[in-house]
Design a protein around this motif. Structure first.
Motif, mmCIF file in Angstrom:
data_model
loop_
_atom_site.group_PDB
_atom_site.id
_atom_site.type_symbol
_atom_site.label_atom_id
_atom_site.label_comp_id
_atom_site.label_asym_id
_atom_site.label_seq_id
_atom_site.Cartn_x
_atom_site.Cartn_y
_atom_site.Cartn_z
ATOM 1 N N GLU A 31 0.835 -1.194 0.000
ATOM 2 C CA GLU A 31 0.000 0.000 0.000
ATOM 3 C C GLU A 31 0.876 1.253 0.000
ATOM 4 O OE1 GLU A 31 -3.715 1.456 2.643
ATOM 5 O OE2 GLU A 31 -1.962 0.862 3.782
ATOM 6 N N PRO A 32 0.518 2.255 -0.785
ATOM 7 C CA PRO A 32 1.295 3.496 -0.779
ATOM 8 C C PRO A 32 1.289 4.133 0.616
ATOM 9 C CG PRO A 32 -0.246 3.471 -2.611
ATOM 10 C CD PRO A 32 -0.576 2.289 -1.740
ATOM 11 N N GLY A 62 -3.120 15.506 0.447
ATOM 12 C CA GLY A 62 -2.604 15.080 -0.846
ATOM 13 C C GLY A 62 -1.797 16.167 -1.523
ATOM 14 N N ALA A 63 -1.427 15.891 -2.758
ATOM 15 C CA ALA A 63 -0.616 16.834 -3.526
ATOM 16 C C ALA A 63 -0.882 16.643 -5.010
ATOM 17 C CB ALA A 63 0.859 16.623 -3.241
ATOM 18 N N LYS A 64 -0.978 17.745 -5.708
ATOM 19 C CA LYS A 64 -1.104 17.700 -7.168
ATOM 20 C C LYS A 64 0.293 17.761 -7.790
ATOM 21 C CE LYS A 64 -5.645 19.358 -8.199
ATOM 22 N NZ LYS A 64 -6.364 20.163 -9.178
ATOM 23 N N ALA A 65 0.409 17.219 -8.976
ATOM 24 C CA ALA A 65 1.702 17.196 -9.660
ATOM 25 C C ALA A 65 2.247 18.606 -9.897
ATOM 26 C CB ALA A 65 1.579 16.451 -10.984
ATOM 27 N N ALA A 93 0.791 14.638 2.749
ATOM 28 C CA ALA A 93 0.964 15.394 1.503
ATOM 29 C C ALA A 93 2.362 15.174 0.927
ATOM 30 C CB ALA A 93 0.714 16.882 1.744
ATOM 31 N N ALA A 94 3.375 15.148 1.787
ATOM 32 C CA ALA A 94 4.750 14.924 1.317
ATOM 33 C C ALA A 94 4.890 13.527 0.720
ATOM 34 C CB ALA A 94 5.736 15.121 2.473
ATOM 35 N N ALA A 95 4.295 12.537 1.365
ATOM 36 C CA ALA A 95 4.345 11.163 0.840
ATOM 37 C C ALA A 95 3.637 11.092 -0.508
ATOM 38 C CB ALA A 95 3.714 10.189 1.831
ATOM 39 N N HIS A 96 2.482 11.739 -0.605
ATOM 40 C CA HIS A 96 1.731 11.736 -1.867
ATOM 41 C C HIS A 96 2.540 12.435 -2.960
ATOM 42 C CE1 HIS A 96 -2.091 12.715 -4.285
ATOM 43 N NE2 HIS A 96 -1.746 11.470 -4.493
ATOM 44 N N ARG A 97 3.190 13.551 -2.603
ATOM 45 C CA ARG A 97 4.011 14.285 -3.574
ATOM 46 C C ARG A 97 5.147 13.392 -4.095
ATOM 47 N NH1 ARG A 97 5.220 17.924 -0.304
ATOM 48 N NH2 ARG A 97 3.262 19.019 -0.498
ATOM 49 N N ARG A 98 5.810 12.653 -3.197
ATOM 50 C CA ARG A 98 6.886 11.748 -3.626
ATOM 51 C C ARG A 98 6.343 10.665 -4.561
ATOM 52 N NH1 ARG A 98 8.198 12.271 1.829
ATOM 53 N NH2 ARG A 98 7.216 10.276 2.328
ATOM 54 N N GLU A 99 5.163 10.122 -4.240
ATOM 55 C CA GLU A 99 4.569 9.075 -5.071
ATOM 56 C C GLU A 99 4.191 9.618 -6.449
ATOM 57 O OE1 GLU A 99 1.386 7.832 -2.519
ATOM 58 O OE2 GLU A 99 2.787 7.059 -1.030
ATOM 59 N N VAL A 100 3.658 10.824 -6.496
ATOM 60 C CA VAL A 100 3.288 11.447 -7.769
ATOM 61 C C VAL A 100 4.537 11.682 -8.614
ATOM 62 C CG1 VAL A 100 2.415 13.594 -8.791
ATOM 63 C CG2 VAL A 100 1.122 12.471 -6.985
ATOM 64 N N GLU A 101 5.591 12.212 -7.992
ATOM 65 C CA GLU A 101 6.835 12.475 -8.721
ATOM 66 C C GLU A 101 7.461 11.187 -9.238
ATOM 67 O OE1 GLU A 101 9.199 14.737 -5.965
ATOM 68 O OE2 GLU A 101 7.963 16.527 -6.224
ATOM 69 N N ALA A 102 7.447 10.143 -8.406
ATOM 70 C CA ALA A 102 8.050 8.864 -8.805
ATOM 71 C C ALA A 102 7.282 8.206 -9.944
ATOM 72 C CB ALA A 102 8.116 7.914 -7.607
ATOM 73 N N SER A 103 5.977 8.406 -9.985
ATOM 74 C CA SER A 103 5.159 7.759 -11.013
ATOM 75 C C SER A 103 5.086 8.561 -12.306
ATOM 76 C CB SER A 103 3.735 7.534 -10.478
ATOM 77 O OG SER A 103 3.072 8.784 -10.354
ATOM 78 N N GLY A 104 5.458 9.832 -12.234
ATOM 79 C CA GLY A 104 5.387 10.670 -13.429
ATOM 80 C C GLY A 104 3.977 11.113 -13.769
ATOM 81 N N LEU A 105 3.056 10.985 -12.813
ATOM 82 C CA LEU A 105 1.671 11.404 -13.060
ATOM 83 C C LEU A 105 1.598 12.908 -13.305
ATOM 84 C CD1 LEU A 105 -0.343 9.400 -10.375
ATOM 85 C CD2 LEU A 105 -0.302 9.039 -12.834
ATOM 86 N N ARG A 106 0.601 13.280 -14.031
ATOM 87 C CA ARG A 106 0.333 14.695 -14.277
ATOM 88 C C ARG A 106 -1.024 15.030 -13.703
ATOM 89 N NH1 ARG A 106 3.013 16.448 -19.736
ATOM 90 N NH2 ARG A 106 4.602 14.859 -19.887
#
Length: 133
Positions: A31-32, A62-65, A93-106
């Protein structure tokens, strides 16, 4: 060695090999981190009990890309430690930001405005319209 005996040994070997395999990790292990922290955040917020709008607040989650929060959750000052809540929300939010950056989501990069929170039927909830404020 005859064929039935060879077949029996082969089947026994396959059965033993399948028993020796390591089971897959539980779902929680994959789980993320942001999802786990989100559950902790929901637990800390609890029922968000209130007796007036003055007890209701929002916390960005959370965090947006492109930056900024993905959304807001309502909480109550009545039974929630605001400092602990803010620290946990920042970690989520920091964890979500790292996950978004790692996945390359937009994301759509639209700014998510804080809707504010109101007390409805004894529980804080997000204000959905300006009239609800």
């Amino acid at each position: 060695m005859n064929l039935p005996r060879l077949l029996a040994f082969a089947l026994a070997g396959i059965a033993l090999a399948s028993c020796a395999q390591t089971p897959p990790p539980p779902a929680a292990a994959t789980e993320p981190e942001s999802a786990r922290l989100g559950r902790e955040l929901r637990s800390l917020i609890g029922p968000a009990a209130c007796s007036s709008d003055a007890q209701c607040r929002t916390v960005p989650v959370g965090a947006k890309a492109c930056g900024g929060p993905a959304g807001y959750w309502a909480w109550s000052t009545k039974d929630t430690d605001g400092e602990a809540l803010k620290a946990l929300a920042a970690a989520q939010a920091a964890a979500h930001r790292r996950e978004v950056e790692a996945s390359g989501l937009r994301s759509n990069c639209a700014m998510t405005a804080d809707p504010g929170a109101v007390c409805v039927a004894g529980h804080c909830q997000l204000a959905t319209t300006p009239a609800a404020r």
